[in-house]
Design a protein around this motif. Structure first.
Motif, PDB file in Angstrom:
ATOM      1  N   ARG A 397       0.839  -1.193   0.000  1.00  0.00           N
ATOM      2  CA  ARG A 397       0.000   0.000   0.000  1.00  0.00           C
ATOM      3  C   ARG A 397       0.875   1.243   0.000  1.00  0.00           C
ATOM      4  O   ARG A 397       2.001   1.251   0.479  1.00  0.00           O
ATOM      5  CB  ARG A 397      -0.915   0.004   1.222  1.00  0.00           C
ATOM      6  N   GLY A 398       0.307   2.315  -0.551  1.00  0.00           N
ATOM      7  CA  GLY A 398       1.044   3.573  -0.564  1.00  0.00           C
ATOM      8  C   GLY A 398       1.050   4.213  -1.931  1.00  0.00           C
ATOM      9  O   GLY A 398       0.290   3.837  -2.833  1.00  0.00           O
ATOM     10  N   ARG A 399       1.940   5.140  -2.090  1.00  0.00           N
ATOM     11  CA  ARG A 399       1.969   5.941  -3.309  1.00  0.00           C
ATOM     12  C   ARG A 399       2.509   5.177  -4.505  1.00  0.00           C
ATOM     13  O   ARG A 399       2.121   5.424  -5.643  1.00  0.00           O
ATOM     14  CB  ARG A 399       2.828   7.188  -3.050  1.00  0.00           C
ATOM     15  N   ASP A 400       3.402   4.225  -4.281  1.00  0.00           N
ATOM     16  CA  ASP A 400       4.024   3.497  -5.393  1.00  0.00           C
ATOM     17  C   ASP A 400       4.013   1.996  -5.080  1.00  0.00           C
ATOM     18  O   ASP A 400       4.724   1.536  -4.189  1.00  0.00           O
ATOM     19  CB  ASP A 400       5.456   3.980  -5.590  1.00  0.00           C
ATOM     20  N   PRO A 401       3.213   1.200  -5.816  1.00  0.00           N
ATOM     21  CA  PRO A 401       3.122  -0.232  -5.517  1.00  0.00           C
ATOM     22  C   PRO A 401       4.172  -1.083  -6.227  1.00  0.00           C
ATOM     23  O   PRO A 401       4.213  -2.299  -6.027  1.00  0.00           O
ATOM     24  CB  PRO A 401       1.726  -0.577  -6.038  1.00  0.00           C
ATOM     25  N   LYS A 402       5.022  -0.487  -7.044  1.00  0.00           N
ATOM     26  CA  LYS A 402       5.941  -1.271  -7.873  1.00  0.00           C
ATOM     27  C   LYS A 402       7.036  -1.921  -7.030  1.00  0.00           C
ATOM     28  O   LYS A 402       7.391  -1.453  -5.946  1.00  0.00           O
ATOM     29  CB  LYS A 402       6.549  -0.398  -8.968  1.00  0.00           C
ATOM     30  N   MET A 442      -6.211  -0.695  -4.017  1.00  0.00           N
ATOM     31  CA  MET A 442      -5.312  -1.197  -2.973  1.00  0.00           C
ATOM     32  C   MET A 442      -5.218  -0.246  -1.787  1.00  0.00           C
ATOM     33  O   MET A 442      -4.703  -0.616  -0.726  1.00  0.00           O
ATOM     34  CB  MET A 442      -3.908  -1.397  -3.551  1.00  0.00           C
ATOM     35  N   ASN A 443      -5.685   0.997  -1.955  1.00  0.00           N
ATOM     36  CA  ASN A 443      -5.497   2.035  -0.931  1.00  0.00           C
ATOM     37  C   ASN A 443      -6.818   2.704  -0.561  1.00  0.00           C
ATOM     38  O   ASN A 443      -6.834   3.890  -0.219  1.00  0.00           O
ATOM     39  CB  ASN A 443      -4.506   3.091  -1.438  1.00  0.00           C
ATOM     40  N   ARG A 444      -7.895   1.958  -0.631  1.00  0.00           N
ATOM     41  CA  ARG A 444      -9.212   2.527  -0.338  1.00  0.00           C
ATOM     42  C   ARG A 444      -9.274   3.035   1.105  1.00  0.00           C
ATOM     43  O   ARG A 444      -8.794   2.391   2.034  1.00  0.00           O
ATOM     44  CB  ARG A 444     -10.296   1.480  -0.580  1.00  0.00           C
ATOM     45  N   ARG A 445      -9.927   4.199   1.296  1.00  0.00           N
ATOM     46  CA  ARG A 445     -10.037   4.830   2.611  1.00  0.00           C
ATOM     47  C   ARG A 445     -11.441   4.678   3.192  1.00  0.00           C
ATOM     48  O   ARG A 445     -12.332   4.110   2.555  1.00  0.00           O
ATOM     49  CB  ARG A 445      -9.671   6.316   2.502  1.00  0.00           C
ATOM     50  N   LYS A 446     -11.612   5.225   4.405  1.00  0.00           N
ATOM     51  CA  LYS A 446     -12.863   4.999   5.138  1.00  0.00           C
ATOM     52  C   LYS A 446     -13.960   5.986   4.803  1.00  0.00           C
ATOM     53  O   LYS A 446     -15.133   5.707   5.047  1.00  0.00           O
ATOM     54  CB  LYS A 446     -12.581   5.049   6.647  1.00  0.00           C
ATOM     55  N   THR A 447     -13.626   7.152   4.269  1.00  0.00           N
ATOM     56  CA  THR A 447     -14.646   8.163   3.987  1.00  0.00           C
ATOM     57  C   THR A 447     -14.570   8.591   2.526  1.00  0.00           C
ATOM     58  O   THR A 447     -13.512   8.500   1.894  1.00  0.00           O
ATOM     59  CB  THR A 447     -14.456   9.400   4.883  1.00  0.00           C
ATOM     60  N   PRO A 448     -15.683   9.071   1.964  1.00  0.00           N
ATOM     61  CA  PRO A 448     -15.665   9.534   0.574  1.00  0.00           C
ATOM     62  C   PRO A 448     -14.643  10.637   0.315  1.00  0.00           C
ATOM     63  O   PRO A 448     -13.994  10.649  -0.738  1.00  0.00           O
ATOM     64  CB  PRO A 448     -17.104  10.037   0.360  1.00  0.00           C
ATOM     65  N   LEU A 449     -14.471  11.564   1.247  1.00  0.00           N
ATOM     66  CA  LEU A 449     -13.515  12.647   1.042  1.00  0.00           C
ATOM     67  C   LEU A 449     -12.086  12.117   0.954  1.00  0.00           C
ATOM     68  O   LEU A 449     -11.316  12.498   0.059  1.00  0.00           O
ATOM     69  CB  LEU A 449     -13.621  13.666   2.183  1.00  0.00           C
ATOM     70  N   LEU A 450     -11.711  11.221   1.863  1.00  0.00           N
ATOM     71  CA  LEU A 450     -10.368  10.652   1.824  1.00  0.00           C
ATOM     72  C   LEU A 450     -10.151   9.824   0.563  1.00  0.00           C
ATOM     73  O   LEU A 450      -9.038   9.778   0.020  1.00  0.00           O
ATOM     74  CB  LEU A 450     -10.132   9.790   3.065  1.00  0.00           C
ATOM     75  N   ASN A 451     -11.197   9.177   0.080  1.00  0.00           N
ATOM     76  CA  ASN A 451     -11.075   8.407  -1.161  1.00  0.00           C
ATOM     77  C   ASN A 451     -10.789   9.316  -2.349  1.00  0.00           C
ATOM     78  O   ASN A 451      -9.981   8.978  -3.231  1.00  0.00           O
ATOM     79  CB  ASN A 451     -12.349   7.603  -1.406  1.00  0.00           C
ATOM     80  N   LYS A 452     -11.445  10.464  -2.403  1.00  0.00           N
ATOM     81  CA  LYS A 452     -11.182  11.396  -3.497  1.00  0.00           C
ATOM     82  C   LYS A 452      -9.742  11.907  -3.458  1.00  0.00           C
ATOM     83  O   LYS A 452      -9.082  12.044  -4.494  1.00  0.00           O
ATOM     84  CB  LYS A 452     -12.167  12.564  -3.425  1.00  0.00           C
ATOM     85  N   LEU A 453      -9.262  12.178  -2.256  1.00  0.00           N
ATOM     86  CA  LEU A 453      -7.875  12.615  -2.127  1.00  0.00           C
ATOM     87  C   LEU A 453      -6.907  11.509  -2.540  1.00  0.00           C
ATOM     88  O   LEU A 453      -5.851  11.779  -3.133  1.00  0.00           O
ATOM     89  CB  LEU A 453      -7.602  13.053  -0.684  1.00  0.00           C
ATOM     90  N   GLU A 454      -7.271  10.247  -2.252  1.00  0.00           N
ATOM     91  CA  GLU A 454      -6.410   9.127  -2.637  1.00  0.00           C
ATOM     92  C   GLU A 454      -6.335   8.981  -4.153  1.00  0.00           C
ATOM     93  O   GLU A 454      -5.273   8.657  -4.710  1.00  0.00           O
ATOM     94  CB  GLU A 454      -6.922   7.841  -2.002  1.00  0.00           C
TER      95      GLU A 454
END
Length: 681
Positions: A397-402, A442-454
């Motif tokens: 998880r994170g910014r780069d999965p490679k 792979m990096n889904r968050r708990k709230t809609p706002l955090l998901n948009k930022l992800e």
């Protein structure tokens, strides 16, 4: 007849019939002058003659009469008791009534040893025994049906009781209030409605809504946790209960001259999942034909006419991050009662009022219903299966999965899970956005706002990182045809030029990722001020688009230029071994590849016409007039009867799980294709 029966219980019952019927057979034959012994007791004989001969009980010996009385008494007690207490009576081989005279001998003390047939019986005797077999079989089949029916009702009662239990939640309290209820439902006025809701969507708002439903009359039996329904497909489980409620809603709505409705509560992908579960509930199963699952001739328990008239109209409850579907249909882009998150005084009551108003609009008979195009993934013309395989992105998880392998950045893959691509309701794309969705999953968050930022974080990472070995810089190797017309790359019949583009796809609804929408292609000078035809969801066309990084400047903004086409699209990818392409449909992403490295095709065409419920916030400026001049209906789509039959068969295969085996790659296939795979623990 009993010689090849494997069941010891069956042999015991047949011995009982032999003790009773064979002496009667001899008596009838003696009185009727039937002395022929040309018939024989043989398996498979079929005589449809009902022998009627005078009966003379006085011809039976006292011992045989006693046996008949005891056997009939056992039958009167019922099969369960008779089977438990049955013991064969010993018979003397020297008595006048001995079964040996009729060629039936055996060890009467051994219940597991069948009698042997040595002498041949007359035709009348054979027919009497056959009639006994038919009566015995019918009796036990009816007893088995009654037992299965009682067992099913008991299982359904247990499942219904568990359905009414309020779901547990990790949230401190219900955002709508602990004593809140859904609006009253008037059976004589309101349209029957069911719901399939994802409890984890909307920051657990789905769980709070299901909790309210469990305490509200009517809704406590018609609102379902979609995840639990998927898991509980056993006989007498939640899928069976959902089917029963669906059929009841059909009958109630038909009596009102209406079509039932269903709420799909969750993210944008929940809509196609809800359609899938409706078909799963209606799938025929002839092994349970006596329980209402008989095939009507099309693979489902409802006929084509019943499907056209009563397939439920879908209303989308926006519980996801982007909520494109809910926005396009007028049901909002945030879940009902989202105002509670602001923390204002009295916000729980405001949230409850918003939710009740939302549900009231769904069950209101005056709410409009319109047609909606559903597209689907089909094999190429003339093929019975798709020629590509699917896997999913995995890694840390994170910014780069490679990961780095042999000094090169590589993507790590795993076996794909559900769903497999079948229904496509909203949009399709291949390239940048699909890769971004795969990383977001792979990096889904708990709230809609955090998901948009992800989403934004993953998009920025893709643009600034090195390109992994499995992907190209752009869309090199991609060609698209719409019917018999070449669409991509533009101005290049040989497929060159795709590397200049980062994304290609189509819109069915005129809203994507909460920010983008489409309009017909126009010259640069007319794009900003002209009125252009938007993408429509019920015109039978797909609105194709292609994007470069600088398209945001040229369009301008997020108003995408689209091109309408009638015949769906076929995308061909030629990348070679170890290469593939990410694609996404309705917010679900997969990596497509060929195990052999040969070119493969993704074929998408219109497969269904679906009725949908339009919400009070429907905006014609976004998607135009929702009424296309046709009354709302459900139907399988295709240019010819053969193509419509192929669509129906594809859907049946999907709900049977056969498409999982066809499309999802195994670990061995991924390794053979040169992909890096997740280690198996």
């Amino acid at each position: 007849f009993w010689l090849k029966l494997s069941s010891a219980q069956a042999r015991r019952h047949w011995r009982a019939y032999a003790l009773r019927e064979i002496p009667l057979c001899r008596a009838r034959a003696a009185m009727g002058g039937q002395g022929s012994s040309q018939g024989s007791l043989r398996e498979g004989a079929d005589i449809a003659v009902d022998a009627k001969l005078p009966e003379k009980p006085s011809l039976l010996g006292a011992q045989e009469q006693s046996k008949v009385v005891r056997l009939e008494r056992d039958d009167a007690k019922g099969e369960g008791e008779a089977d438990a207490n049955f013991r064969p009576l010993p018979a003397s081989s020297t008595a006048d009534s001995s079964l040996a005279d009729f060629g039936v001998e055996g060890d009467e003390d051994d219940e597991n040893k069948p009698p042997r047939v040595e002498n041949r019986l007359s035709d009348v005797q054979v027919e009497i025994l056959r009639d006994a077999k038919r009566r015995w079989t019918a009796k036990h089949e009816e007893a088995d049906r009654q037992h299965r029916a009682a067992e099913l009702q008991e299982l359904l009662a247990q499942t219904r009781a568990s359905l009414h239990v309020e779901p547990t939640s990790s949230m401190p309290s219900n955002r709508y209030g602990t004593d809140a209820r859904l609006p009253p439902f008037d059976l004589e006025r309101h349209v029957p409605v069911l719901a399939l809701i994802n409890p984890f969507s909307g920051g657990m708002a789905g769980s709070d809504i299901l909790s309210l439903a469990r305490k509200s009359p009517y809704y406590q039996s018609t609102f379902f946790n979609i995840i639990d329904v998927v898991k509980d497909q056993r006989r007498g489980g939640l899928l069976d209960l959902f089917r029963i409620e669906l059929c009841q809603a059909r009958d109630q709505a038909k009596a009102m001259g209406r079509r039932p409705r269903i709420i799909s509560g969750g993210g944008d992908g929940t809509a196609s999942f809800t359609i899938f579960m409706i078909f799963a509930a209606l799938r025929a199963d002839d092994t349970r034909a006596d329980e209402g699952l008989r095939d009507s001739g099309n693979g489902f328990i409802w006929s084509d006419e019943e499907l056209a008239q009563s397939f439920p109209a879908l209303a989308q409850m926006p519980l996801g991050s982007a909520n494109d579907f809910g926005h396009a249909l007028g049901w909002g882009d945030k879940y009902p009662g989202d105002i509670e998150s602001s923390g204002c005084l009295g916000s729980r009551q405001s949230a409850l009022t918003a939710l009740q108003t939302w549900v009231e609009a769904v069950i209101d008979p005056s709410t409009s219903v319109a047609n909606f195009d559903v597209f689907g993934f089909m094999p190429a013309e003339g093929a019975s299966a798709c020629d590509f395989k699917l896997c999913e992105l995995t890694g840390r998880r994170g910014r780069d999965p490679k990961v780095v392998v042999d000094g090169k950045p590589q993507l790590l893959m795993k076996e794909a899970g559900t769903p497999v691509p079948l229904f496509c309701c909203l949009y399709f794309s291949a390239g940048l956005a699909a890769y971004m969705v795969a990383r977001f999953q792979m990096n889904r968050r708990k709230t809609p706002l955090l998901n948009k930022l992800e989403y934004g974080r993953q998009g920025a990472g893709i643009l600034t990182e090195s390109v992994p070995a499995q992907l190209g810089t752009g869309l090199e190797g991609v060609q698209i045809r719409c019917g018999d017309k070449h669409y991509f790359p533009p101005h290049s019949e040989d497929g060159s030029g795709g590397e200049k583009y980062r994304e290609v796809g189509f819109l069915n609804i005129n809203w994507q990722a909460g920010i983008a929408n489409g309009s017909d292609r126009a010259p640069i000078c007319g794009r900003a001020c002209s009125t252009r035809e938007p993408a429509k969801f019920n015109d039978g066309k797909i609105d194709m688009y292609r994007l470069k990084l600088r398209s945001v400047v040229k369009n301008p903004g997020f108003r995408i230029q689209t091109d309408k086409h009638d015949d769906g699209m076929t995308m061909t990818f030629s990348g070679g071994r170890g290469k593939g392409i990410f694609f996404q449909w309705d917010g679900e992403a997969r990596f497509a590849f060929s195990p052999t490295g040969e070119p493969f095709q993704l074929n998408v065409q219109k497969i269904l016409n679906l009725p949908v419920v339009l919400g009070p916030r429907y905006d014609p400026r976004v998607t135009g007039d929702p009424h296309n001049g046709r009354e709302a209906f459900f139907g399988f789509e295709g240019a010819t009867p053969e193509r419509r039959a192929a669509v129906r068969e594809r859907i049946v295969r999907g709900i049977r799980g056969e498409l999982n085996r066809e499309l999802n790659a195994s670990r061995e296939e991924m390794i053979a294709a040169g992909l890096q795979c997740q280690e198996v623990s």
